[in-house]
Enzyme design. Structure first.
Site: not given
Length: 451
Positions: A358, A382
């Protein structure tokens, strides 16, 4: 020997679109692509596509080394379109099959029957006809008892008696090219539209026979968005009937859509509001939906997907996905995994028996077998310039609210303490704690109030 010519030069003004009509999509493929696909089993020697409006866009949309494009720079009717083939078929001695790029529901079997009838009877031309419940607007075809065409009468020219004939011209033709080539230069535009009609050539080439298609829906053309929607309904009914007869259960078929490029095995169950698209393959025993989208993905046996989106991904046997999971960008999930609610996987590979239960994001990551990803774990992949990978070893476990800052590698049997931000590689069989030590200041509220 047969050459195929596909008429794809028209604009399709009733579509009210800048996109050429033949490039509009029907069930994941353009109208003209569906026509091209229908002739492939016939193994034509050449495939000529006649283009006009937005010719370059049509060519770009049909990038195939097997296609040849012929330009009709000014659209002056179907006869004029076929006239453009004269220099391209000089010396050709076979048959020409003429199809419309906006008639996408034709079955290959129907075209095979048309060709067989044409060649067996050595006809100069053979045309496809059908009986419509409401033939208004269509030219009527009158034949003798041997199905030899005696007359083709346009709807506006029919007498009341002739209008009782519901046999119509479908606009699909097979010609002996030598006969047609002699007639084409002499066509005249003696009509209100000042266009050259291919039907005028039909009556001049010699013996013409008609072949009736039983299912008139095959020859329905697409001229507007309403007809496009109708064609999609017909296509969906075909596809869903095929799979149900092959042992696939569709619960509430009307709420389900399945592209005809999808492959399903027996005992697959598709629940309501589920959509299967592209080159999707689902193996036996899997249960998909309700409320799921699967696109260009391969699912193994006994996979379950609930209220989730899976695109361009692979899921192995026995894995459970969802609810509310998103797999994309070539995610690869091993066998007997669990991908739970509000989990996103992007370009990530998970080994067998790995759980991401989850509230997690794994992007550009590789995880081994029997890994457990705690709630709220994310890979920070990133750095503002490019993306980096995260590697997680076998049996490693991350605590809740962990951040793995890529590029980073966690070895086998690693434990990541809850709330940690991991920025450096962690060796095998280690516990990593990367958070500020908890500080408790007793009586803080009372003291702050006194100040």
């Amino acid at each position: 020997m047969v050459v195929v010519a596909i008429l794809a030069a028209g604009r399709g003004t009733r579509m009210k679109s800048d996109l050429p009509k033949v490039l509009h999509s029907l069930g994941g493929r353009s109208l003209v692509e569906r026509v091209i696909d229908s002739v492939e089993p016939l193994s034509p020697s050449r495939r000529l596509v006649i283009v006009g409006y937005q010719a370059e866009q049509v060519k770009t949309g049909l990038q195939s080394p097997n296609l040849e494009f012929v330009e009709q720079t000014v659209q002056l009717g179907t006869g004029h379109a076929i006239q453009q083939l004269l220099p391209h078929l000089e010396g050709y001695r076979g048959d020409l099959l003429v199809l419309n790029g906006d008639v996408p529901l034709l079955r290959t079997q129907t075209l095979e029957q048309l060709l067989q009838t044409h060649q067996t009877n050595q006809n100069a031309a053979t045309i496809l006809t059908s009986h419509l419940p409401n033939p208004k607007g269509y030219g009527r075809v009158f034949c003798n008892g041997n199905n030899i065409v005696q007359q083709i009468v346009e709807d506006k020219d029919c007498s009341p008696a002739q209008r009782q004939n519901h046999r119509i011209n479908a606009g699909i033709y097979c010609f002996r090219w030598e006969n047609l080539a002699q007639v084409l230069p002499h066509l005249e535009a003696n009509n209100a539209q000042k266009e050259y009609y291919l039907t005028d050539a039909v009556t001049q080439v010699g013996q013409v026979m008609a072949v009736d298609v039983e299912d008139y829906q095959e020859i329905l053309g697409i001229n507007d968005r309403l007809q496009l929607a109708t064609a999609y309904e017909i296509l969906q009914r075909r596809v869903k009937e095929q799979w149900m007869m092959a042992g696939v259960t569709l619960i509430d078929p009307n709420s389900i859509t399945i592209d005809d490029t999808v492959e399903l095995q027996p005992d697959v169950i598709i629940e309501p509001q589920t959509h299967l698209r592209g080159s999707t393959v689902i193996q036996s025993g899997s249960r998909i939906g309700p409320g799921s989208l699967i696109e260009n993905s391969q699912l193994g046996a006994n996979v379950t997907v609930h209220y989730s989106v899976v695109t361009d991904s692979t899921i192995q046997d026995g894995t459970k996905i969802g609810p509310y999971a998103h797999l994309r960008g070539h995610a690869q999930v091993g066998a007997n995994c669990r991908i739970g609610n509000f989990v996103e996987l992007k370009n990530t590979e998970l080994g067998d028996r790995t759980n991401v239960a989850h509230l997690s994001y794994l992007g550009d990551a590789t995880a081994g077998t029997q890994v457990n990803i705690g709630a709220g774990t994310i890979t920070a992949n990133y750095d503002g310039v490019k993306k980096h990978r995260t590697k997680i070893g076998d049996r490693t476990k991350t605590g809740s609210n962990s951040v793995l800052v890529a590029p980073v590698t966690l070895g086998d049997d690693v434990y990541v303490a809850a709330g940690s931000t991991v920025t450096e590689d962690v060796p095998n069989d280690s516990l990593v704690i990367a958070r500020t030590r908890q500080v408790i200041k007793l009586g803080w509220r009372r003291k702050s109030g006194e100040s």
